[in-house]
Design a protein around this motif. Structure first.
Motif, PDB file in Angstrom:
ATOM      1  N   THR A   1     -12.101   5.078   0.782  1.00 32.30           N
ATOM      2  CA  THR A   1     -11.438   4.008   1.273  1.00 32.30           C
ATOM      3  C   THR A   1     -10.162   3.690   2.538  1.00 32.30           C
ATOM      4  OG1 THR A   1     -11.298   2.903  -0.772  1.00 32.30           O
ATOM      5  CG2 THR A   1     -14.181   3.407   0.820  1.00 32.30           C
ATOM      6  N   PRO A   2      -9.610   3.101   2.567  1.00 31.66           N
ATOM      7  CA  PRO A   2      -8.540   2.891   3.498  1.00 31.66           C
ATOM      8  C   PRO A   2      -7.747   2.195   2.247  1.00 31.66           C
ATOM      9  CG  PRO A   2     -10.300   0.617   4.542  1.00 31.66           C
ATOM     10  CD  PRO A   2     -10.940   2.147   3.920  1.00 31.66           C
TER      11      PRO A   2
ATOM     12  N   ASP B   1      10.704   4.934   2.719  1.00 34.17           N
ATOM     13  CA  ASP B   1      10.417   6.202   4.218  1.00 34.17           C
ATOM     14  C   ASP B   1       9.459   6.758   3.679  1.00 34.17           C
ATOM     15  OD1 ASP B   1      10.280   7.616   6.523  1.00 34.17           O
ATOM     16  OD2 ASP B   1      12.705   8.364   6.542  1.00 34.17           O
ATOM     17  N   GLU B   2       8.578   6.565   4.056  1.00 37.84           N
ATOM     18  CA  GLU B   2       7.013   7.315   3.758  1.00 37.84           C
ATOM     19  C   GLU B   2       7.021   8.609   3.954  1.00 37.84           C
ATOM     20  OE1 GLU B   2       6.123   5.380   7.588  1.00 37.84           O
ATOM     21  OE2 GLU B   2       7.451   4.765   6.486  1.00 37.84           O
TER      22      GLU B   2
ATOM     23  N   ALA C   1      -3.258  11.454   1.962  1.00 36.84           N
ATOM     24  CA  ALA C   1      -4.175   9.684   2.412  1.00 36.84           C
ATOM     25  C   ALA C   1      -3.240   8.634   1.506  1.00 36.84           C
ATOM     26  CB  ALA C   1      -5.670   9.977   1.098  1.00 36.84           C
ATOM     27  N   LEU C   2      -2.546   8.605   0.432  1.00 40.52           N
ATOM     28  CA  LEU C   2      -1.909   7.737  -0.326  1.00 40.52           C
ATOM     29  C   LEU C   2      -0.372   7.400   0.644  1.00 40.52           C
ATOM     30  CD1 LEU C   2       0.516   6.587  -2.545  1.00 40.52           C
ATOM     31  CD2 LEU C   2       0.922   8.438  -2.701  1.00 40.52           C
ATOM     32  N   ARG C   3       0.368   8.804   2.193  1.00 37.65           N
ATOM     33  CA  ARG C   3       0.885   7.941   3.045  1.00 37.65           C
ATOM     34  C   ARG C   3       0.231   6.791   3.955  1.00 37.65           C
ATOM     35  NH1 ARG C   3       4.384  11.020   5.258  1.00 37.65           N
ATOM     36  NH2 ARG C   3       4.092  13.832   4.181  1.00 37.65           N
ATOM     37  N   SER C   4      -0.757   7.018   4.803  1.00 33.96           N
ATOM     38  CA  SER C   4      -1.270   6.592   5.138  1.00 33.96           C
ATOM     39  C   SER C   4      -1.979   4.759   4.458  1.00 33.96           C
ATOM     40  CB  SER C   4      -2.921   7.496   5.691  1.00 33.96           C
ATOM     41  OG  SER C   4      -4.209   6.456   6.424  1.00 33.96           O
TER      42      SER C   4
ATOM     43  N   THR D   1      -0.305   1.839   6.219  1.00 31.49           N
ATOM     44  CA  THR D   1      -0.883   0.637   6.914  1.00 31.49           C
ATOM     45  C   THR D   1       0.094  -0.711   6.023  1.00 31.49           C
ATOM     46  OG1 THR D   1      -2.737   1.782   6.810  1.00 31.49           O
ATOM     47  CG2 THR D   1      -3.378  -0.627   6.143  1.00 31.49           C
ATOM     48  N   MET D   2      -0.169  -0.957   4.715  1.00 27.75           N
ATOM     49  CA  MET D   2       0.227  -1.764   4.163  1.00 27.75           C
ATOM     50  C   MET D   2       2.311  -1.946   4.705  1.00 27.75           C
ATOM     51  SD  MET D   2      -2.085  -2.423   1.664  1.00 27.75           S
ATOM     52  CE  MET D   2      -0.689  -4.388   0.899  1.00 27.75           C
ATOM     53  N   ASN D   3       2.121  -1.580   5.108  1.00 26.87           N
ATOM     54  CA  ASN D   3       3.642  -1.488   5.537  1.00 26.87           C
ATOM     55  C   ASN D   3       4.183  -2.295   6.418  1.00 26.87           C
ATOM     56  OD1 ASN D   3       6.005  -0.151   3.843  1.00 26.87           O
ATOM     57  ND2 ASN D   3       5.296   1.587   4.558  1.00 26.87           N
ATOM     58  N   LEU D   4       2.823  -2.211   7.900  1.00 24.38           N
ATOM     59  CA  LEU D   4       2.702  -2.380   9.200  1.00 24.38           C
ATOM     60  C   LEU D   4       1.662  -3.852   8.711  1.00 24.38           C
ATOM     61  CD1 LEU D   4       1.370   0.675  11.018  1.00 24.38           C
ATOM     62  CD2 LEU D   4       3.789  -0.518  10.561  1.00 24.38           C
TER      63      LEU D   4
END
Length: 855
Positions: A111-112, A136-137, A146-149, A153-156
């Protein structure tokens, strides 16, 4: 993604984000800094509640994990970076374990977001906590995809970007430097990511002091005479003054189903490894379990199969017992809850609670079927889901949308038995007054957590239950199949299964010995270990302890609560109805020995996060770890003794390298003991056997390492352990574990015949099994326990088969056949006797106590 929390939600989220960042609460008056265990989740929950979003249990678990695990790790990383000037991998090392945990959780759920398809309060809090060190991810390791994605998403998201711009970015992490400089430096010996194996390279390269090497050589020279005498408890096993008395329970499996591999590793197998280990340490140990037999699910199963509830319990209790025998689970007693002792003990606890004003009475609206003339338990109701309009929702949950349902909320409800429409009626019920017991519970939990080994998930789940305060919990049900409530006005009711079932531990022990109170009313002498899957935690950490605390009878409460995550099957979940996955009654038909199943399930044991069974991985682990590593080493060491030294252990003149090897093996033995003493029974890599191959021609040392391995293997693979010991003629007195590596097989010791321990699993065999258990399969054999009473011809046939099989066992024993062959035929005899008992209308005898006999 947009978060519409309330009017001014973005501004609210700025405060929330700042509050979450590493436990740093950015507050007024010049953004004065205060690093502490933050109340950030309270702010987040406030805004989410304003938006009508109620956090669920999984969200609360993430918040507890953030406060207790993530915040300390991030604080350490910030200290390394800001105060000590470290960069890159040195900083990430402090949080790598927590980052891996988040990544694996996201990956396993596919899940996202952390709790599902939509963002939650947990996502906001964890993002804000991680932001100062992961601005800086792209500094994240590549494997944490998965953590990077998730972090991107949270940053954006617009609210998070706004919070970053106005609160977190101006000074960035430097905002924390002044505060951190005033704090004592954290310990920088952080743990490496949890894995199936210890870091072999680290052990191999660890420098040894001359003192350690000398101590290892001195201990080796003392030989088996240095071993303590093996503890042989009397039967029945009872606490002994001055001994370490260990009481072990595994969550009672519900009687109406056949356990799958996930059930087995989550409870009984994990507990069995620890029980066997405790016995090897000479600790006085009692391991009890049994089937949980009362409640709605049994009534439902009885209706499905056209049997009485008692017949269902008799049938499935026998199935469970046979499965656990095949998996070589070493219960001292395996019982059941449908006994007179269960009624007596449960009713006594109830009366004590009643006398102490720990119970409440309240009215509950329920569905009642007028045709069946009874209130309907949740599982006896179907209807249209009030949330998604799914037309086959159950009275407790909708299988389509997954939401929990109160049965009276269903649209167009139907009685599953007669299909009539039930009506809503009120019923009086009894409640355990948990709020009144909350103070006692808090005090006990504080003490148990401080002194016991509770797994992280058991602590998180317990905290999530008690964080918002406890509420009264109903302990009665309008059913027939259960322990009767001994109170006027409620005599037509029974105890709710989650009040009644944990009392089964006590009643099962009472069926084992009439001195059961020496175990269960003796907290001063007894250490209690509970093993279970995580879904059972609240009942063992909150409800049952409150019950016993309220009864005020000096009950033994859990000291160590060991909970696993879930084991999944390949890419999905175990499902008997869909023929998906391996269930206990099928494992023995695969041709793969029980010890191989034990090894692989323990290798997969889901300690930190969910794990998944894989046929390909099972084949690889069997062929590499067991066959090529362990099997080849033991076989080679034994064959060298037979081929070059006439079957006798040769003299050993130890050089410097040999003594260093002894010290390394001793270190690995220490690590093994440390893991199991902390109740982390995940199967360790077989490092000793790998290291022993480096022993080269030092045959005497190698065969002694094989002897030590046979003892260390006993909790994991008892049959293989016994086979190694039989081949090497290891004395029974050597089956005691200490912290030292001793020369158990001295020069001149005669060994026996050495034969291969394992067979290779072939790709074709594994592929056939994958297809067979991939959905739609049926049990290859008819259920041997489905024989019902009342067929004289069947009784006669079974009696003849029992007599023939008994003769065969006697002949094999007389001819001194291989132990494995005898054990297989004895298992067949026991199964035939069980079928005969059922056909005669009797309850099959439970497994005999194993108080005196240990493998």
């Amino acid at each position: 993604m947009r978060l519409y929390l309330s009017e001014g939600s973005a501004q609210g989220l700025k405060v929330v984000a700042a509050a979450g960042a590493s436990g740093v609460l950015t507050w007024a008056a010049g953004s004065a800094m205060c690093v502490q265990r933050s109340p950030s989740f309270l702010f987040c929950r406030y805004f989410f509640l304003l938006a009508g979003k109620e956090p669920n249990d999984l969200t609360n678990q993430w918040l507890e994990w953030e406060a207790t695990e993530l915040q300390p790790a991030v604080s350490t990383a910030l200290y390394c970076h800001l105060v000590q000037g470290k960069k890159g991998g040195e900083v990430l090392g402090a949080i790598r374990k927590t980052l891996t945990y988040i990544d694996q959780s996201l990956t396993s759920k596919a899940t996202p977001y952390l709790t599902g398809e939509a963002e939650s309060v947990a996502d906001i809090v964890l993002w804000a906590t991680l932001f100062p060190v992961l601005r800086d991810e792209f500094c994240l390791p590549d494997e944490l995809e998965a953590l990077r994605s998730w972090f991107q998403t949270m940053n954006l998201s617009e609210p998070c970007r706004s919070a970053v711009a106005s609160v977190l970015t101006p000074k960035g992490a430097q905002e924390f430097k002044g505060y951190l400089q005033k704090q004592p430096g954290p310990s920088l010996h952080w743990e490496k990511p949890a894995a199936n194996e210890p870091e072999e390279e680290e052990l191999a390269e660890r420098s040894l002091s001359e003192e350690e090497i000398a101590a290892a050589a001195e201990a080796w020279a003392r030989g088996p005479a240095a071993l303590p005498e093996r503890w042989q408890p009397a039967s029945p096993v009872l606490p002994v003054e001055g001994k370490r008395n260990i009481l072990i329970t595994s969550a009672l499996p519900y009687v109406n189903n056949v356990p799958h591999l996930g059930n087995i590793i989550g409870c009984v197998l994990s507990a069995d490894v620890f029980a066997r280990y405790c016995r090897l340490r000479n600790w006085n140990t009692l391991y009890v379990c049994g089937t949980d037999e009362y409640g709605t699910a049994t009534e439902t199963k009885a209706l499905e199969e056209g049997l009485t509830p008692q017949q269902i319990c008799d049938k499935y209790n026998a199935i469970h017992a046979q499965i656990y025998r095949w998996f070589d689970i070493s219960f001292d007693y395996f019982g059941r809850t449908t006994t007179a002792h269960q009624t007596t003990i449960a009713q006594d606890i109830f009366r004590r609670l009643l006398e102490r004003d720990m119970l409440l009475t309240d009215t509950v609206d329920q569905l009642r079927c007028e045709r069946c003339q009874r209130f309907l338990a949740d599982r006896f109701v179907e209807g249209t889901c009030p949330f998604c309009n799914y037309e086959e929702a159950r009275g407790d949950q909708c299988d389509k949308c997954g939401k929990l349902i109160n049965a009276v909320e269903l649209k167009k409800p139907q009685c599953k038995v007669c299909k009539d429409s039930p009506v809503v009626k009120s019923s009086q019920h009894l409640f355990l007054d948990l709020p009144k017991l909350e103070g006692l519970l808090d005090k006990w939990l504080e003490q148990s957590w401080a002194t016991g080994d509770w797994t992280a998930n058991s602590r998180f789940i317990t905290r999530s239950w008690i964080r918002d305060g406890l509420k009264p919990r109903c302990i009665t049900r309008d059913l027939k199949w259960g322990t009767p409530v001994p109170l006027d006005g409620f005599r037509d009711k029974v105890f709710y299964v989650w009040f009644d079932a944990p009392i089964g531990y006590l009643s099962i022990t009472a069926n084992y010995t009439d001195q059961w109170e020496r175990w269960w009313k003796n907290p001063q002498q007894v250490q209690l270990y509970n093993f279970m899957a995580k879904d059972n935690v609240p009942f063992h950490s909150v409800v049952f302890p409150c019950t016993l605390l309220g009864a005020e009878d000096n009950y033994t409460l859990v000291n160590h609560l060991i909970a696993t995550e879930y084991l999944n099957y390949e890419d999905g979940k175990f499902s008997k109805s869909r023929g998906m996955g391996v269930f206990g009654d099928m494992a023995q038909d695969t041709g793969i020995p029980a010890d191989i199943w034990r090894f692989y399930l323990l290798f997969l044991r889901p300690e930190g996060q969910d794990s998944a069974f894989s046929w390909t991985d099972l084949m690889l682990k069997n062929n590499s770890e067991l066959l090529n590593n362990l099997g080849n080493f033991v076989n080679r060491a034994g064959m060298f003794v037979c081929k070059f030294f006439g079957g006798r252990v040769p003299p050993m003149e130890l050089g410097a390298d040999d003594k260093r090897l002894l010290a390394h093996v001793t270190l690995e033995l220490h690590q093994y003991n440390q893991l199991l003493e902390k109740v982390r029974p995940r199967c360790p890599v077989l490092v000793c056997s790998r290291r022993a191959t480096r022993a080269g021609t030092v045959t005497g040392v190698a065969v002694n390492i094989a002897s030590l391995i046979s003892v260390m293997l006993q909790p994991y693979m008892p049959s293989i352990s016994a086979t190694i010991q039989r081949q090497l003629c290891v004395p029974q007195a050597c089956n005691v574990l200490t912290d030292t590596f001793l020369c158990l097989l001295p020069p001149g010791h005669q060994i026996g015949t050495v034969t291969p321990l394992f067979q290779k699993l072939e790709s074709e065999q594994i592929e056939a099994l994958r297809k067979r258990f991939g959905g739609g399969q049926v049990s290859p054999n008819p259920d041997p326990c489905a024989v019902l009473a009342g067929d004289p011809q069947k009784v006669k046939e079974l009696a003849e088969e029992v007599a023939k099989q008994a003769d065969r066992v006697r002949q094999l024993k007389a001819s001194k056949a291989e132990k494995g062959q005898i054990d297989a035929e004895v298992a067949k005899l026991l199964e035939l006797k069980k079928q005969l008992a059922l056909a005669e209308g009797k309850t099959p005898e439970p497994p005999a106590p194993k108080g005196k006999k240990r493998k």
